[in-house]
Write an enzyme that holds these catalytic residues in place. Structure first.
Site, PDB file in Angstrom:
ATOM      1  N   ASN A   9      14.435  21.800   6.502  1.00 45.98           N
ATOM      2  CA  ASN A   9      15.699  22.465   6.787  1.00 45.98           C
ATOM      3  C   ASN A   9      15.658  23.829   6.106  1.00 45.98           C
ATOM      4  O   ASN A   9      15.704  23.912   4.887  1.00 45.98           O
ATOM      5  CB  ASN A   9      16.846  21.602   6.229  1.00 45.98           C
ATOM      6  CG  ASN A   9      18.193  22.298   6.314  1.00 45.98           C
ATOM      7  OD1 ASN A   9      18.341  23.335   6.969  1.00 45.98           O
ATOM      8  ND2 ASN A   9      19.191  21.731   5.646  1.00 45.98           N
ATOM      9  N   TRP A  10      15.533  24.853   6.920  1.00 47.49           N
ATOM     10  CA  TRP A  10      15.399  26.210   6.355  1.00 47.49           C
ATOM     11  C   TRP A  10      16.735  26.789   5.895  1.00 47.49           C
ATOM     12  O   TRP A  10      16.778  27.848   5.295  1.00 47.49           O
ATOM     13  CB  TRP A  10      14.736  27.143   7.382  1.00 47.49           C
ATOM     14  CG  TRP A  10      13.246  26.973   7.467  1.00 47.49           C
ATOM     15  CD1 TRP A  10      12.494  25.990   6.880  1.00 47.49           C
ATOM     16  CD2 TRP A  10      12.324  27.820   8.159  1.00 47.49           C
ATOM     17  NE1 TRP A  10      11.159  26.174   7.171  1.00 47.49           N
ATOM     18  CE2 TRP A  10      11.029  27.290   7.960  1.00 47.49           C
ATOM     19  CE3 TRP A  10      12.461  28.973   8.943  1.00 47.49           C
ATOM     20  CZ2 TRP A  10       9.878  27.874   8.507  1.00 47.49           C
ATOM     21  CZ3 TRP A  10      11.326  29.557   9.502  1.00 47.49           C
ATOM     22  CH2 TRP A  10      10.044  29.011   9.271  1.00 47.49           C
ATOM     23  N   LYS A  11      17.826  26.126   6.233  1.00 43.10           N
ATOM     24  CA  LYS A  11      19.165  26.608   5.849  1.00 43.10           C
ATOM     25  C   LYS A  11      19.313  28.082   6.288  1.00 43.10           C
ATOM     26  O   LYS A  11      18.798  28.449   7.338  1.00 43.10           O
ATOM     27  CB  LYS A  11      19.399  26.399   4.345  1.00 43.10           C
ATOM     28  CG  LYS A  11      19.095  24.950   3.934  1.00 43.10           C
ATOM     29  CD  LYS A  11      19.512  24.587   2.546  1.00 43.10           C
ATOM     30  CE  LYS A  11      19.181  23.113   2.299  1.00 43.10           C
ATOM     31  NZ  LYS A  11      19.626  22.646   0.985  1.00 43.10           N
ATOM     32  N   HIS A  88      25.375  17.723   7.219  1.00 39.85           N
ATOM     33  CA  HIS A  88      24.702  18.123   5.977  1.00 39.85           C
ATOM     34  C   HIS A  88      25.770  18.390   4.905  1.00 39.85           C
ATOM     35  O   HIS A  88      26.848  18.897   5.219  1.00 39.85           O
ATOM     36  CB  HIS A  88      23.846  19.377   6.209  1.00 39.85           C
ATOM     37  CG  HIS A  88      22.956  19.672   5.031  1.00 39.85           C
ATOM     38  ND1 HIS A  88      23.430  20.279   3.890  1.00 39.85           N
ATOM     39  CD2 HIS A  88      21.658  19.390   4.805  1.00 39.85           C
ATOM     40  CE1 HIS A  88      22.437  20.365   3.014  1.00 39.85           C
ATOM     41  NE2 HIS A  88      21.345  19.829   3.539  1.00 39.85           N
ATOM     42  N   GLU A  90      26.140  20.627   2.819  1.00 42.43           N
ATOM     43  CA  GLU A  90      26.615  22.014   2.738  1.00 42.43           C
ATOM     44  C   GLU A  90      27.632  22.308   3.847  1.00 42.43           C
ATOM     45  O   GLU A  90      28.542  23.115   3.658  1.00 42.43           O
ATOM     46  CB  GLU A  90      25.413  22.980   2.774  1.00 42.43           C
ATOM     47  CG  GLU A  90      24.657  22.926   1.444  1.00 42.43           C
ATOM     48  CD  GLU A  90      23.159  23.147   1.538  1.00 42.43           C
ATOM     49  OE1 GLU A  90      22.686  23.706   2.543  1.00 42.43           O
ATOM     50  OE2 GLU A  90      22.450  22.744   0.585  1.00 42.43           O
ATOM     51  N   GLU A 158      20.791  12.191   1.277  1.00 37.71           N
ATOM     52  CA  GLU A 158      20.617  13.345   0.398  1.00 37.71           C
ATOM     53  C   GLU A 158      21.700  13.328  -0.677  1.00 37.71           C
ATOM     54  O   GLU A 158      22.828  13.765  -0.416  1.00 37.71           O
ATOM     55  CB  GLU A 158      20.726  14.650   1.195  1.00 37.71           C
ATOM     56  CG  GLU A 158      19.704  14.794   2.297  1.00 37.71           C
ATOM     57  CD  GLU A 158      19.469  16.250   2.669  1.00 37.71           C
ATOM     58  OE1 GLU A 158      18.338  16.713   2.548  1.00 37.71           O
ATOM     59  OE2 GLU A 158      20.448  16.939   3.047  1.00 37.71           O
ATOM     60  N   GLY A 164      18.527  21.078  -4.146  1.00 39.59           N
ATOM     61  CA  GLY A 164      18.274  22.400  -4.729  1.00 39.59           C
ATOM     62  C   GLY A 164      18.365  22.451  -6.242  1.00 39.59           C
ATOM     63  O   GLY A 164      18.454  23.535  -6.822  1.00 39.59           O
ATOM     64  N   SER A 204      15.315  17.931  -3.441  1.00 43.79           N
ATOM     65  CA  SER A 204      14.251  18.329  -4.382  1.00 43.79           C
ATOM     66  C   SER A 204      12.922  17.621  -4.142  1.00 43.79           C
ATOM     67  O   SER A 204      12.189  17.323  -5.096  1.00 43.79           O
ATOM     68  CB  SER A 204      14.717  18.154  -5.833  1.00 43.79           C
ATOM     69  OG  SER A 204      15.834  18.988  -6.093  1.00 43.79           O
ATOM     70  N   GLY A 225      14.372  20.983   1.850  1.00 44.26           N
ATOM     71  CA  GLY A 225      14.936  22.334   1.899  1.00 44.26           C
ATOM     72  C   GLY A 225      13.928  23.352   1.403  1.00 44.26           C
ATOM     73  O   GLY A 225      13.011  23.766   2.122  1.00 44.26           O
ATOM     74  N   GLY A 226      14.059  23.729   0.138  1.00 45.83           N
ATOM     75  CA  GLY A 226      13.253  24.804  -0.454  1.00 45.83           C
ATOM     76  C   GLY A 226      11.759  24.692  -0.189  1.00 45.83           C
ATOM     77  O   GLY A 226      11.110  25.688   0.167  1.00 45.83           O
TER      78      GLY A 226
HETATM   79  P1  13P Z   1      16.071  20.921  -1.340  1.00 45.03           P
HETATM   80  O1  13P Z   1      14.813  20.279  -0.833  1.00 45.03           O
HETATM   81  O2  13P Z   1      15.959  22.400  -1.493  1.00 45.03           O
HETATM   82  O3  13P Z   1      16.613  20.216  -2.542  1.00 45.03           O
HETATM   83  O4  13P Z   1      17.179  20.736  -0.176  1.00 45.03           O
HETATM   84  C1  13P Z   1      17.364  19.485   0.386  1.00 45.03           C
HETATM   85  C2  13P Z   1      18.221  19.636   1.586  1.00 45.03           C
HETATM   86  O5  13P Z   1      19.404  19.908   1.491  1.00 45.03           O
HETATM   87  C3  13P Z   1      17.603  19.463   2.905  1.00 45.03           C
HETATM   88  O6  13P Z   1      18.551  19.348   3.905  1.00 45.03           O
END
Ligand code: 13P
Length: 244
Positions: A9-11, A88, A90, A158, A164, A204, A225-226
């Protein structure tokens, strides 16, 4: 057997220059690799690497209409997506998405034959209060509509506090939630559908912890994510999953 899924997920990250990371991703035949880039990149991402599946990060509950700035499931398909994230954390936090809204978005995704990756997870306060399984059960019941199948639905667990932050639940905590999810799905949809629905862990995930997470009970992959933004990192996670 559930086919394993490595999802990125590149957000709100990524421009034309980032497409070279996509081109450098490995796609082992034994697993599925999915990237959810920003909407602006979906169609270009398809040309950068035609072996990975593409997804949106959100879709509107309506098919079309007066919803400035939103994107419909049909538009995601048109751009080349076959998946979409719904709910999600967020989106739940930044845009006030309730379970009911997430369920409506999931239905909108299904109506266009998109696979919905429905995201759920507890906050740190909920974990500390000992209400994790209760919260997860409510989110699962409220966000996943009746017609879920192994083909149209993936669940991503999650924990909000792990996203993050570099914090990861213990493997026992991940197993507890994933085993619980499998059994809740089985109660609601029957064993056959429940056994087919893929359960991803997210929060993470890094190349260094991927192997142990993938060896955990009822973990069928990850939502990353990251560490999905750089091919070197995501390739480490992809190969850990392919050999899990
Ligand atoms: P991170 O891997 O950066 O913690 O993010 C997880 C995430 O929210 C994927 O949707």
């Amino acid at each position: 057997m559930r086919r394993k899924l490595a999802a990125g997920n590149w957000k709100m990250n990524g421009t034309e220059a980032t497409l070279s990371e996509l081109a450098a991703l490995q796609t082992p035949a034994e697993i599925d690799v999915l990237i959810c880039p920003p909407n602006t990149l979906i169609s270009r991402a398809a040309s950068a690497n035609d072996k990975i599946a593409l997804g949106g990060q959100d879709c509107h509950r309506a098919q079309s209409g007066a919803h400035t700035g939103d994107i419909s499931a049909e538009m995601l398909v048109d751009a080349g997506a076959s998946y979409v994230l719904t709910g999600h954390s967020e989106r739940r936090t930044d845009h006030g998405e309730t379970n009911e809204i997430v369920a409506a978005k999931t239905r909108a995704a299904w109506s266009q034959n998109l696979v919905a990756v429905v995201c759920i997870g507890e906050t740190l306060a909920e974990r500390e209060a000992g209400t994790t399984l209760e919260v997860i059960a409510q989110q699962l019941a409220g966000s996943v509509p009746e017609d879920a199948t192994a083909q149209n639905t993936v669940i991503a667990y999650e924990p909000v506090w792990a996203i993050g932050t570099g914090l990861v639940p213990t493997l026992e905590q991940i197993a507890e939630v994933h085993d619980f999810l499998r059994s809740e799905l089985s109660k609601r949809f029957g064993a056959e559908i429940a056994e087919g629905i893929r359960l991803l862990y997210g929060g993470s995930v890094k190349p260094s912890n991927a192997e142990s997470i993938f060896a955990t009970s009822n973990v069928d992959g990850a939502l990353v994510g990251g560490a999905s933004l750089k091919a070197d990192d995501f390739n480490g996670i992809i190969s850990a999953l392919a050999s899990a």
